[in-house]
Design a protein around this motif. Sequence first.
Motif, mmCIF file in Angstrom:
data_model
loop_
_atom_site.group_PDB
_atom_site.id
_atom_site.type_symbol
_atom_site.label_atom_id
_atom_site.label_comp_id
_atom_site.label_asym_id
_atom_site.label_seq_id
_atom_site.Cartn_x
_atom_site.Cartn_y
_atom_site.Cartn_z
ATOM 1 N N PRO A 186 35.182 24.698 45.223
ATOM 2 C CA PRO A 186 33.938 23.914 45.219
ATOM 3 C C PRO A 186 32.769 24.550 44.479
ATOM 4 N N SER A 187 32.869 25.819 44.061
ATOM 5 C CA SER A 187 31.763 26.443 43.323
ATOM 6 C C SER A 187 32.296 27.620 42.525
ATOM 7 N N ARG A 188 31.576 27.972 41.452
ATOM 8 C CA ARG A 188 32.003 29.074 40.601
ATOM 9 C C ARG A 188 31.854 30.427 41.291
ATOM 10 N N SER A 189 31.128 30.476 42.386
ATOM 11 C CA SER A 189 30.991 31.743 43.104
ATOM 12 C C SER A 189 32.338 32.237 43.619
ATOM 13 N N THR A 190 33.333 31.370 43.637
ATOM 14 C CA THR A 190 34.668 31.773 44.082
ATOM 15 C C THR A 190 35.198 32.943 43.273
ATOM 16 N N LEU A 191 34.786 33.031 41.996
ATOM 17 C CA LEU A 191 35.271 34.102 41.126
ATOM 18 C C LEU A 191 34.722 35.464 41.526
ATOM 19 N N LYS A 192 33.573 35.486 42.202
ATOM 20 C CA LYS A 192 33.027 36.763 42.676
ATOM 21 C C LYS A 192 34.008 37.439 43.632
ATOM 22 N N LEU A 193 34.514 36.663 44.594
ATOM 23 C CA LEU A 193 35.402 37.247 45.594
ATOM 24 C C LEU A 193 36.744 37.621 44.977
ATOM 25 N N GLU A 194 37.257 36.782 44.080
ATOM 26 C CA GLU A 194 38.520 37.121 43.432
ATOM 27 C C GLU A 194 38.385 38.409 42.618
ATOM 28 N N GLU A 195 37.277 38.547 41.879
ATOM 29 C CA GLU A 195 37.067 39.764 41.106
ATOM 30 C C GLU A 195 36.928 40.973 42.024
ATOM 31 N N ALA A 196 36.253 40.798 43.159
ATOM 32 C CA ALA A 196 36.087 41.907 44.106
ATOM 33 C C ALA A 196 37.442 42.401 44.593
ATOM 34 N N TRP A 197 38.344 41.480 44.886
ATOM 35 C CA TRP A 197 39.672 41.896 45.336
ATOM 36 C C TRP A 197 40.383 42.692 44.237
ATOM 37 N N HIS A 198 40.282 42.225 42.996
ATOM 38 C CA HIS A 198 40.917 42.944 41.896
ATOM 39 C C HIS A 198 40.335 44.352 41.763
ATOM 40 N N HIS A 199 39.032 44.469 41.936
ATOM 41 C CA HIS A 199 38.377 45.769 41.730
ATOM 42 C C HIS A 199 38.622 46.731 42.878
ATOM 43 N N PHE A 200 38.558 46.250 44.104
ATOM 44 C CA PHE A 200 38.566 47.153 45.248
ATOM 45 C C PHE A 200 39.939 47.327 45.905
ATOM 46 N N ILE A 201 40.869 46.415 45.666
ATOM 47 C CA ILE A 201 42.165 46.473 46.349
ATOM 48 C C ILE A 201 43.280 46.605 45.321
ATOM 49 N N PRO A 202 44.056 47.675 45.351
ATOM 50 C CA PRO A 202 45.189 47.801 44.422
ATOM 51 C C PRO A 202 46.105 46.582 44.523
#
Length: 349
Positions: free
Chosen positions: A180-196
């Motif tokens: 529903p919003s482009r902010s969804t990419l923030k959380l997806e990127e966070a997972w890529h950055h912080f979680i192997p």
Amino acid sequence: MNSLLLHCRPGFEGEVCAEITEHAVGLGIAGYAKAKPGTAYAEFICAEADGAAQLMRRLRFAGLIFPRQWARGRFVGLPESDRVGALLEALADYPVCGSLWLEVFDSNEGKELSTFCRKFEMPLRKALVKAGRLVEDAGKPRLLLTFRSGREAFLGLAEADNSAMWPMGIPRLKFPREAPSRSTLKLEEAWHHFIPRDEWENRLAPAMTAVDLGAAPGGWTWQLVNRHMRVTAVDNGPMAPSLMDSGLVEHLRADGFVFRPRKPVDWMVCDIVEKPARTAALIETWLGEGLCREAVVNLKLPMKQRYAEVRRLLERIADGLQGRGVRVVIGCKQLYHDREEVTCHLRRL
């Protein structure tokens, strides 16, 4: 190669200078930082020839907050007639590299160079391989060529396991049309950055429970539901009907700063627009009281002294949790999809 080049979000050059200078002083590496506003990069000029290499050896790139990418090296001029030949000559004193990335800065000028880089990469790669300057070897340093213009480039080196995961530190994530919003990419990127990536199946597993504070209309909730988690979405605003139809979302119209779950959850995520000090206190409460095991939270930044404020808040959170006797790993990064904010990840041990 006594210069360290650091990419960043346009407008945050000063924060990068403050951050790398603080680290250099702490490590006893002499030099100075310089940058022009809006250029999307900064340089740290080291007094010693191996200063930049020392910084990269003694710091973990993933632990830096504002830099998106880094490389040690120098700027060189390039003639229009034979750029490849000039680069081969300039690389004579560089080690053989195991991979090649062509990069630009995240500025209007940089975007105009993107097409040039795409066309230039193949002939350059072929020439480097033929000259024995480039071989496929993950153990060798990566060659990072950052073009400031068609006539000038930074010849940089970085270790593949101690630099950005993507060229220029910009992830290639596709916006899901169902979100529903482009902010969804923030959380997806966070997972890529912080979680192997090899830990996603265990730490982002189906049937886990999560709370999304300030959820509406559901950009972050969508990521959790997409991982088949059960989500409590807390917001006085409306949620996207598609998320409610999933059967995995309970929507509570409540204040995210007041809400507490009836029992601990696996994840808490929060993207509320609020003063960062108040959000930091919320983080300390949730982790300190064991209300969640992991959290991803955005801290909105002030207009000035942004790096100093982030450092102060992170120290406050760490000290507060230590005072409670809680062991937590804390990470912080200004991600590509962030704006005037940074993203924090916390995990109880």
